[in-house]
Design a protein around this motif. Structure first.
Motif: not given
Lengths: 432, 432
Positions: A152-155, A170-172, A213, B149-154, B170-171
């Motif tokens: 799990q990672f988000y950034h 962010t990955l997004g 996050i 795409l949304p700003e934050q999504f996981y 997960t991303l």
């Protein structure tokens, strides 16, 4: 479990999450628990241990076959192992560390070197980072090529050449921009860097306040050493809350439903002892006025009302104050204003309930002066309760003592003494 | 603010996060607040409104120039707007809805159609989804091509042809697998689907129990309608904590430091009224024994000790029980066992403190029978306190009443009455 049918048990437990199995174990009695663990040891999931209550954890670890235990902990992430072993006794701790692979053991030992309840214990060491001058394309190619990304990672954390974190992407955002865009243009506005020694309570506060996050953790030289994610912060927030609520009621904050009777009794005896002392103090105050009570028994009948109303109002103000301190809504800037407000609230309710109790006492005993005395005593006690309920947690907080832990006995002690003293004192002065 | 220097103010406030500005506004007095808002309206951030305490929010919205307000809310995500407007009065709500663009207004209105405190109010409608038979490569190409795409999504939510969610990818996993891998092989083990009508408290529980990061929300037909992320769950958890802790102290759970004096006094008067009634009930019990007290004033001196110790022990057991109910550690399966344990704890501490107070009373008043009486009364009261502290929240919970809200007055009322009755009754029987 009762029939010892291992296959049926596996079938029933397979769809359960480790957290649910842990809850199940917590709710069983000791005998059924041992039996379940014996039957379920074929594929015992390490996460069950993480989810268990601390008191039970030692018991369950002791029950597990060493080989099963070794297998179970080897699957855990290193930050979960830290969480698991930090409260264990030396021999159990070593048994678990020995079961780990070398790299994991070093990671866990390094984490244990940080102070208890610090960011260092909370963080995971696996960080996805990129130089600050990379573009989206370089980052994506790097991620696609890496073969040991965390689950799990988000950034992606941007770092400068000295490994100081300078921003989060962010990955997004990474996914939704063209390859030639520099990462430095995509960093998030909110970026909090957490020193490795920061208290976990402050970490949870930052996550909650700034809706983080994940946040990079740095050592004393400002170099990136790990990352804390929101799920860890949420767990800390939940623990802190549990601790606060139990502390305010005077229950040892390490208590749980799985404690033995004597452990639970001991966990509560501290506060009961303090309460015994303050109750005896209040009894001394009453004893000062034994002549007045002998002359008029109505005083003994009515005096607990004044004290009990004071105790309640004091607890209300205290709870509001302790909470406002915990959420940092109460600061040196607005302390005076909040105090004035609390005292005014006490005065308003003092007048209201003073008049009410005067009516009750007047009709009940038919002595107008007694009604007047209880009215005034009620008002004074309500205002004192507000003042005490505000000032005591504030002073404890200034002195570096957790106000949730220690305010209660002081506040009720003040309201009891003031309640009995004003009521009996006024009565002695006016009525006799 | 005092000097009205707008540029200097902007300079000071620029680095602050919206949450900090909101805290700042909360801590100011009304005049300074109005002044700050007047000076800061050039680029007033909508998030400041989201972060403000509910009581102040209406006040601040009323202060803002309509054009500034419209500008501020237009920047917010639709779930934040829902959170912002759901507690506002009709005219303010409409003013804000009118300021939104059509698409956003429809989204907000649709969310408001879901029941209060439900998952539907909490979720965001923007979901990143993919058909269940896609591969990693198809998903990456889709994400790279998408422009909203949304700003934050996981997670990428996998859906079947009828739009039922079947799994989360997960991303991180997406990034670390080869293009030809099917997404269905990468789904997470833990996958919770949340019905749109589920209570937000249950949603927060699921996030906490299963360590979720985001979870899909489905309508009555099981179709994907939105997604809830961990930051929303964390905010709910924090609110629930606040509510619990205030309710247990009998403070209205909508209270805040920004309430007016009369609002705050009213918020506390309910519980004080209940306490007044129970205190009068206890006074009636004492009055039954006025002859005994007249004959021996020591009874009046000692009786508050028994009642106060009972009240404390009852509150301890009650807090443990209320918490265990809230965290679902206490269930029908282990209720009897926990009750037996609580009563045993009460008995252990009853014996301990019964003997202690007997020694104190014996030396103080020199009447051995009085010491024996207070010892027995203390034991009985401690056991009753444990029983009441356990049974009252359990019964309230069964009856569908929040035990945190209503247990307190009942428990202290039981312990007071039992404490006074056993002590004075035994004394009357044995001593006189």
């Amino acid at each position: 479990v009762d029939t010892g049918d291992r296959d049926r048990l596996e079938e029933l437990m397979a769809p359960l999450h480790a957290a649910d199995i842990a809850d199940l174990l917590e709710q069983m009695n000791t005998h059924d628990r041992a039996e379940l663990i014996r039957l379920h040891d074929r594929d015992f999931d390490g996460e069950i241990l993480s989810e268990l209550d601390e008191t039970l954890r030692e018991e369950v670890i002791a029950m597990l076959h060493p080989a099963v235990l070794a297998e179970a902990v080897r699957d855990l992430e290193s930050d979960d192992v830290v969480d698991l072993v930090e409260d264990l006794e030396e021999p159990q701790q070593e048994a678990i560390l020995d079961a780990l692979e070398d790299a994991d053991r070093v990671a866990v030992e390094r984490a244990l070197a940080y102070p208890e309840n610090s960011a260092g214990r909370l963080m995971q060491r696996e960080v996805v980072m990129a130089p600050e001058d990379w573009t989206v394309g370089q980052a994506i190619d790097f991620l696609r090529a890496a073969d040991d990304l965390p689950e799990q990672f988000y950034h992606v954390v941007l770092v400068d050449p000295r490994m100081h974190p300078v921003g989060n992407v962010t990955l997004g955002r990474l996914m939704s921009h063209r390859r030639e865009v520099p990462l430095s243009e995509l960093t998030e506005d909110v970026f909090e860097v957490i020193p490795v020694t920061r208290d976990e309570e402050d970490v949870a506060y930052a996550f909650n306040q700034y809706h983080l996050i994940s946040a990079p953790v740095v050592d004393d030289d400002g170099r990136l050493v790990g990352v804390i994610t929101i799920d860890d912060a949420m767990a800390v927030l939940d623990d802190e809350h549990e601790e606060d609520i139990l502390r305010m009621a005077g229950v040892s904050d390490e208590s749980s439903l799985s404690d033995t009777i004597f452990a639970a009794a001991r966990g509560r005896a501290t506060w009961l002892s303090v309460n015994l002392l303050t109750a005896i103090l209040a009894a001394f105050v009453i004893n000062l006025f034994s002549e007045e009570i002998e002359a008029m028994v109505a005083l003994a009948v009515l005096m607990p009302i004044v004290a009990s109303m004071g105790g309640n109002a004091g607890t209300q103000t205290m709870t509001v104050t302790v909470r406002a301190l915990a959420t940092r809504d109460l600061t040196a800037q607005n302390a005076l204003r909040v105090m004035r407000r609390e005292i005014s609230v006490g005065a308003v309710n003092g007048v209201l309930f003073g008049v009410l109790i005067a009516l009750v006492a007047g009709f009940w005993f038919g002595v107008p002066m007694l009604a007047a005395v209880i009215c005034v005593a009620m008002m004074l006690t309500q205002v004192t309760a507000a003042l005490g309920g505000f000032a005591i947690p504030m002073l404890l907080d200034r002195a570096g003592i957790d106000p949730a832990l220690a305010s209660g006995p002081f506040v009720t002690s003040v309201t009891d003494v003031v309640g009995f003293f004003t009521f009996l004192g006024l009565a002695g002065w006016v009525l006799l």
